[in-house]
Design an enzyme around this catalytic site. Structure first.
Site, PDB file in Angstrom:
ATOM      1  N   GLU A  92      54.790  62.896  68.767  1.00  0.00           N
ATOM      2  CA  GLU A  92      53.502  62.772  69.431  1.00  0.00           C
ATOM      3  C   GLU A  92      52.803  64.123  69.538  1.00  0.00           C
ATOM      4  O   GLU A  92      53.431  65.179  69.364  1.00  0.00           O
ATOM      5  CB  GLU A  92      53.704  62.181  70.832  1.00  0.00           C
ATOM      6  CG  GLU A  92      54.379  60.814  70.858  1.00  0.00           C
ATOM      7  CD  GLU A  92      53.446  59.678  70.459  1.00  0.00           C
ATOM      8  OE1 GLU A  92      52.461  59.914  69.735  1.00  0.00           O
ATOM      9  OE2 GLU A  92      53.709  58.539  70.880  1.00  0.00           O
ATOM     10  N   ASP A 116      46.454  59.236  66.462  1.00  0.00           N
ATOM     11  CA  ASP A 116      46.416  60.538  67.130  1.00  0.00           C
ATOM     12  C   ASP A 116      47.117  61.622  66.321  1.00  0.00           C
ATOM     13  O   ASP A 116      47.389  62.708  66.818  1.00  0.00           O
ATOM     14  CB  ASP A 116      47.028  60.453  68.537  1.00  0.00           C
ATOM     15  CG  ASP A 116      48.477  59.985  68.537  1.00  0.00           C
ATOM     16  OD1 ASP A 116      49.030  59.739  67.433  1.00  0.00           O
ATOM     17  OD2 ASP A 116      49.062  59.857  69.629  1.00  0.00           O
ATOM     18  N   HIS A 165      50.179  61.478  64.911  1.00  0.00           N
ATOM     19  CA  HIS A 165      51.645  61.576  64.937  1.00  0.00           C
ATOM     20  C   HIS A 165      52.234  61.076  63.623  1.00  0.00           C
ATOM     21  O   HIS A 165      51.659  60.201  62.955  1.00  0.00           O
ATOM     22  CB  HIS A 165      52.246  60.823  66.132  1.00  0.00           C
ATOM     23  CG  HIS A 165      52.178  59.336  66.056  1.00  0.00           C
ATOM     24  ND1 HIS A 165      51.288  58.579  66.790  1.00  0.00           N
ATOM     25  CD2 HIS A 165      52.912  58.445  65.346  1.00  0.00           C
ATOM     26  CE1 HIS A 165      51.482  57.302  66.543  1.00  0.00           C
ATOM     27  NE2 HIS A 165      52.444  57.189  65.662  1.00  0.00           N
ATOM     28  N   ASP A 201      62.815  56.614  62.631  1.00  0.00           N
ATOM     29  CA  ASP A 201      62.847  56.548  64.088  1.00  0.00           C
ATOM     30  C   ASP A 201      63.388  55.203  64.550  1.00  0.00           C
ATOM     31  O   ASP A 201      63.635  54.309  63.748  1.00  0.00           O
ATOM     32  CB  ASP A 201      61.455  56.802  64.683  1.00  0.00           C
ATOM     33  CG  ASP A 201      60.335  56.136  63.877  1.00  0.00           C
ATOM     34  OD1 ASP A 201      60.572  55.038  63.339  1.00  0.00           O
ATOM     35  OD2 ASP A 201      59.235  56.705  63.783  1.00  0.00           O
TER      36      ASP A 201
END
Length: 260
Positions: free
Chosen positions: A142, A135, A137, A66
């Site tokens: 996400e 979370d 990801h 990314d």
């Protein structure tokens, strides 16, 4: 999915073993490189093996997971610059053989499509290093991300930006709001996925990854569908695993000839 619970230094050694084994068998292998804190010890170990044992990356290629959108080319937290400092400059991996999504492109969707095509043209990723967010990801996919997603622009959650603020002088407002990220389907196309997680703050995400239902709410759970995933976690990150005793038993009984 193989789950290995061990001290942090051992996890880095195991991940580096997998990379070294691949490069020994296929010097022109394609690596998938992650940034963040999780893989740093792995890169340290690989750099040590290069310096002390001659482990070579000279014929390898690499793709980044990314990149932030809009960070200047010379910004120290631009992921291409981070990976250059943490790995490329410390081994013989050619800078021109490393490619990341272009977060400064005028046409971001076109840049994403070109990045997907580049991975395919390279023959796909042989071994992808991954971390996991609190979370759930992976890369910057996400919660709510499509399990069939490909490289695209994403808006970062407030939680992710707060988690990453430590790299921006603890100022969440300096963390970009957008990124380009490989999608979950892109990541799942790699032939071997090696995910590392340490610390109690990752325990719930690891529990969902390994033992929860496959759901876009916890994007990493898509890895349950992959035929060759290695999850390397320390005791703290493994503290929510209901079958931790079984994972320890299976790893202890692993045949000597069988790699990760």
């Amino acid at each position: 999915m193989e789950v290995v619970i061990a001290p942090g230094a051992e996890l880095a050694r195991l991940a580096a073993d997998a990379v070294e084994r691949l490069l020994t068998a296929r010097p022109d292998a394609v690596l998938g490189l992650a940034t963040g804190s999780s893989p740093l010890a792995v890169y340290d170990e690989l750099a040590r093996r290069h310096a002390e044992r001659g482990l070579s990356f000279a014929r390898a290629r690499a793709f980044l997971l990314d990149e932030y959108v809009g960070l200047p080319a010379d910004h120290p937290e631009r992921y291409r610059n981070v990976i250059d400092a943490e790995l490329v400059a410390r081994v013989d991996l050619r800078p021109e053989a490393v490619q990341g999504p272009d977060g400064l492109a005028d046409d971001l969707p076109a840049a994403c499509a070109a990045y997907e095509a580049a991975i395919v043209d390279a023959g796909g990723v042989d071994l992808q290093v991954l971390g996991i967010g609190t979370d759930g990801h992976v890369a910057f996919n996400e919660p709510g991300s499509s399990l069939a997603s490909r490289t695209r622009i994403k808006t970062l959650t407030r939680q992710t930006r707060e988690d990453n603020a430590r790299f921006f002088d603890d100022d969440v407002e300096r963390v970009p709001t957008h990124c380009l990220t490989q999608g979950l389907a892109t990541i799942s196309a790699a032939r071997h996925l090696v995910l590392l997680a340490q610390g109690r703050h990752k325990a719930e995400a690891v529990h969902q990854l390994v033992e929860g239902p496959v759901s876009a709410l916890w994007p990493a759970t898509v890895l349950q569908l992959h035929p060759h995933v290695t999850v390397l976690v320390d005791e703290a990150a493994a503290s929510r695993l209901q079958l931790a005793h079984y994972y320890r038993e299976t790893y202890a009984a692993k045949p000597v000839w069988q790699a990760l």
